[in-house]
Scaffold this active site. Structure first.
Site, PDB file in Angstrom:
ATOM      1  N   GLY A  16      13.611   9.554   0.565  1.00  0.00           N
ATOM      2  CA  GLY A  16      12.770  10.634   0.037  1.00  0.00           C
ATOM      3  C   GLY A  16      11.438  10.111  -0.463  1.00  0.00           C
ATOM      4  CB  SER A  18      10.046   6.414   2.833  1.00  0.00           C
ATOM      5  OG  SER A  18      10.560   5.217   2.306  1.00  0.00           O
ATOM      6  CB  ALA A  24       0.947  10.748  -0.737  1.00  0.00           C
ATOM      7  CD  GLU A  70      -5.716   2.646   7.058  1.00  0.00           C
ATOM      8  OE1 GLU A  70      -6.210   2.734   5.911  1.00  0.00           O
ATOM      9  OE2 GLU A  70      -6.305   2.147   8.020  1.00  0.00           O
ATOM     10  CD  GLU A  77      -8.776   1.705   0.452  1.00  0.00           C
ATOM     11  OE1 GLU A  77      -8.534   2.930   0.535  1.00  0.00           O
ATOM     12  OE2 GLU A  77      -9.485   1.101   1.266  1.00  0.00           O
ATOM     13  CE  LYS A  95     -11.000   0.601  -3.995  1.00  0.00           C
ATOM     14  NZ  LYS A  95     -11.841   1.780  -4.233  1.00  0.00           N
TER      15      LYS A  95
END
Length: 124
Positions: A16, A18, A24, A70, A77, A95
């Site tokens: 869940g 994940s 998001a 990514e 980030e 970053k």
């Protein structure tokens, strides 16, 4: 071992979390949306290409690795933005390093796809 859920309950909750992460990422990061769309388009092409199974697996691995990196870059980030809302040289470094990791993964992926396409269509 830290206290908390164990066994199947932990696995269900981890799954869940994940899914929450994917949601998001999709909502907040255009790069993740672009890479997920690319995956949906490229993976069927990779299965269709007349290349060896190991190369197909390589295409799968390198394509999915771009998304993995990514997602990690986006996590870095987010943590940097939380920890250092003002500009700081180390925040920029973190970053930039994450972004460089994504670029390396993209170059590797592009090289694998170029090789597969060359084998399938180019060297006849």
């Amino acid at each position: 071992m830290k206290p908390g859920k164990t066994g199947l309950t932990r696995l269900i909750h981890a799954f869940g979390y994940s899914i929450d992460g994917f949601k998001a990422g999709w909502r907040r990061e255009s790069a993740i949306r672009q890479e997920m769309v690319a995956i949906v388009l490229l993976l069927p092409l990779g299965l269709w290409l007349p290349v060896s199974i190991p190369l197909k697996l390589g295409l799968l691995a390198t394509t999915l690795s771009v998304l993995v990196i990514e997602l990690l870059n986006s996590a870095i980030e987010a943590v940097v933005d939380l920890a250092s809302p003002e500009r700081h040289d180390l925040a920029k470094l973190a970053k930039d390093l994450g972004s460089a990791a994504v670029l390396v993964a993209l170059v590797i992926c592009l090289a694998c796809w170029s090789y597969a396409l060359w084998l399938a269509f180019g060297h006849r």
